[in-house]
Design an enzyme around this catalytic site. Structure first.
Site, PDB file in Angstrom:
ATOM      1  N   SER A 146       0.366  -1.379   0.238  1.00 31.88           N
ATOM      2  CA  SER A 146      -0.250  -0.033   0.016  1.00 31.88           C
ATOM      3  C   SER A 146       0.426   1.664  -0.009  1.00 31.88           C
ATOM      4  O   SER A 146       1.994   1.512   0.777  1.00 31.88           O
ATOM      5  CB  SER A 146      -0.988  -0.407   0.891  1.00 31.88           C
ATOM      6  OG  SER A 146      -2.164  -0.970   1.490  1.00 31.88           O
ATOM      7  N   HIS A 200      -7.434   0.464   5.880  1.00 34.13           N
ATOM      8  CA  HIS A 200      -7.365  -0.850   6.182  1.00 34.13           C
ATOM      9  C   HIS A 200      -6.829  -1.533   7.862  1.00 34.13           C
ATOM     10  O   HIS A 200      -7.224  -3.190   8.473  1.00 34.13           O
ATOM     11  CB  HIS A 200      -5.025  -1.679   5.828  1.00 34.13           C
ATOM     12  CG  HIS A 200      -5.533  -1.667   4.608  1.00 34.13           C
ATOM     13  ND1 HIS A 200      -6.034  -2.366   3.639  1.00 34.13           N
ATOM     14  CD2 HIS A 200      -4.513  -0.833   3.582  1.00 34.13           C
ATOM     15  CE1 HIS A 200      -6.216  -2.606   2.268  1.00 34.13           C
ATOM     16  NE2 HIS A 200      -5.631  -1.547   1.996  1.00 34.13           N
TER      17      HIS A 200
END
Length: 441
Positions: free
Chosen positions: A302, A375
């Site tokens: 990410s 997340h």
């Protein structure tokens, strides 16, 4: 005018015949936001299904034809003419206090609901009504900073979007090379994390060792709502360039033990703030496990999109923190730079600051970084930071090229989700904990 589905043609045709008999509606023209407002009033007042769908389609078409400045004026009219009638609210409160039976409760509820909500529900009857309302909210969102009152209009649209776009209405579809071309073109258009360079790049992302899944809504069947791209590989990935350029496997084998979620893209700007990614990731995990049970590690690669902006504010803002300036002076140049030229001191300092940014810098008790919030709220943990994770100009601009792995441990996802939501606890793995300790020394 947009082409209508076959089911709607007969209903709309019947409605038009009714409109032609209505002397008030003959030769109607919608040239301004005021005309559109009057059309909305008619839509709210009509009772029949055929007339309602026809008027909804007319509102839909008229809105599409408005210029940008007239759309702004139309939103203001929605606020002025379709807000709550406080007189009705006080009357309903008095009635409820006098006799709190079920009918009074219902009437109180109706009195506190804006007429806009019912208007939007009726617009949704049009063949492309849902799509138009999503577009309407996309047009509205940029206006909210300048026009405070329009937040009430957005509140109504958001309320409906959260109901209409909940998980129960969405269909998970695997995207592959056999998917219709017009859908594939939209994936290239909507990709927001790592841009695609044409059809060959897309073909690689749909190869045997890649997966792509998207949510679709039944009212917007040609429009993906959100999609995720996954790489099936051996071990944890630390570089997006290496991941995207890896020679493709012709088929999966037992050495493939990891699924890396490397890109999640929202496709509809009008659905901003409507959380769908958490459902998408969890369902995709189940799909991959069914197909390839040997895969036992699920993680992301990410970006850290807010890190460089945050650090620049710390070093160049109104009250700069001078302790940061010298060690990170070189990475804070305006242009993209090669990370090969960073000194070890600079690398260590920037990694330490990034770790602090993800783990310690908060907004409303949650991490300031939007990707981290997403997340961690889903039940992931911070696995590790990756130097040279993204050496593209965009990667350098966002975070000096640093990327982060978030780990979805399926045995702890729900527990970590609850800990974050209820207690704002950030879960970290041993590898990130060790990085924090090493960077402190």
């Amino acid at each position: 005018m947009m082409k209508l589905p076959q089911w709607a043609n007969s209903v709309v045709s019947a409605g038009r015949r009714l409109l032609q008999r209505d002397s008030r509606a003959v030769e109607r023209k919608v040239n301004s936001e005021e005309d559109l407002l009057n059309l909305c009033r008619e839509l709210l007042s009509t009772k029949g299904e055929a007339m309602g769908i026809t008027l909804a389609a007319a509102v839909e078409e008229a809105y599409q034809q408005l210029a940008e400045e007239k759309k702004t004026a139309f939103f203001k009219l929605l606020f002025e003419h379709f807000s709550i009638d406080m007189g009705k609210v006080f009357k309903a409160i008095d009635e409820f206090q006098s006799s709190p039976e079920s009918g009074a409760i219902y009437r109180l509820h109706k009195a506190t609901e804006t007429p806009r909500l019912e208007l939007f529900r009726r617009i949704n009857m049009a063949p492309k009504g849902t799509e138009t309302l999503v577009e309407m909210r996309e047009d509205l969102l940029p206006l909210l900073k300048e026009y405070e009152q329009l937040k009430d209009v957005d509140f109504d649209l958001t309320h409906l979007m959260r109901s209409w776009f909940n998980r129960g209405f969405l269909k998970l579809v695997e995207i592959n090379w056999q998917t219709p071309a017009h859908i594939l073109e939209k994936l290239m258009e909507y990709e927001a994390v790592h841009s695609m360079n044409g059809w060959e790049d897309l073909r690689r992302r749909l190869a045997a060792d890649r997966r792509c899944y998207a949510f679709f809504h039944p009212a917007m069947q040609d429009e993906p709502i959100i999609f995720v791209q996954v790489a099936l590989c051996h071990g944890l990935s630390s570089s997006i360039q290496e991941l995207l350029q890896t020679v493709e496997r012709e088929e999966l084998d037992n050495s493939v033990d990891t699924a890396i979620f490397y890109s999640i893209s929202d496709c509809q700007k009008g659905l901003k703030g409507i959380s769908l990614g958490n459902f998408l990731i969890k369902q995709v995990v189940m799909e991959i496990r069914k197909e390839a049970p040997q895969i036992n590690q699920f993680a992301t690669l990410s970006p850290v999109p807010g890190f460089r902006t945050w650090l620049q504010r710390k070093t160049q803002g109104d009250e700069p923190d001078n302790s940061f300036k010298e060690p990170v002076k070189f990475p804070l140049v305006n242009d993209a730079v090669s990370q090969e030229n960073y000194s070890e001191e600079q690398k260590t300092k920037v990694l330490k600051l990034c770790a602090e940014y993800l783990y310690l810098v908060k907004k409303n008790e949650e991490p300031i970084d939007s990707v981290a919030r997403f997340h961690l709220r889903n039940g992931a943990s911070i696995r590790r930071l990756n130097w040279n994770g993204d050496t593209s100009a965009k990667g350098i601009e966002q975070s000096f090229g640093i990327m982060v792995n978030y780990h979805y441990d399926l045995t702890q996802v729900e527990e970590r989700h609850e800990a974050f939501v209820n207690y704002k606890k950030i879960s970290i793995d041993k590898e990130f904990s060790k990085q924090l300790s090493d960077l402190e020394t």
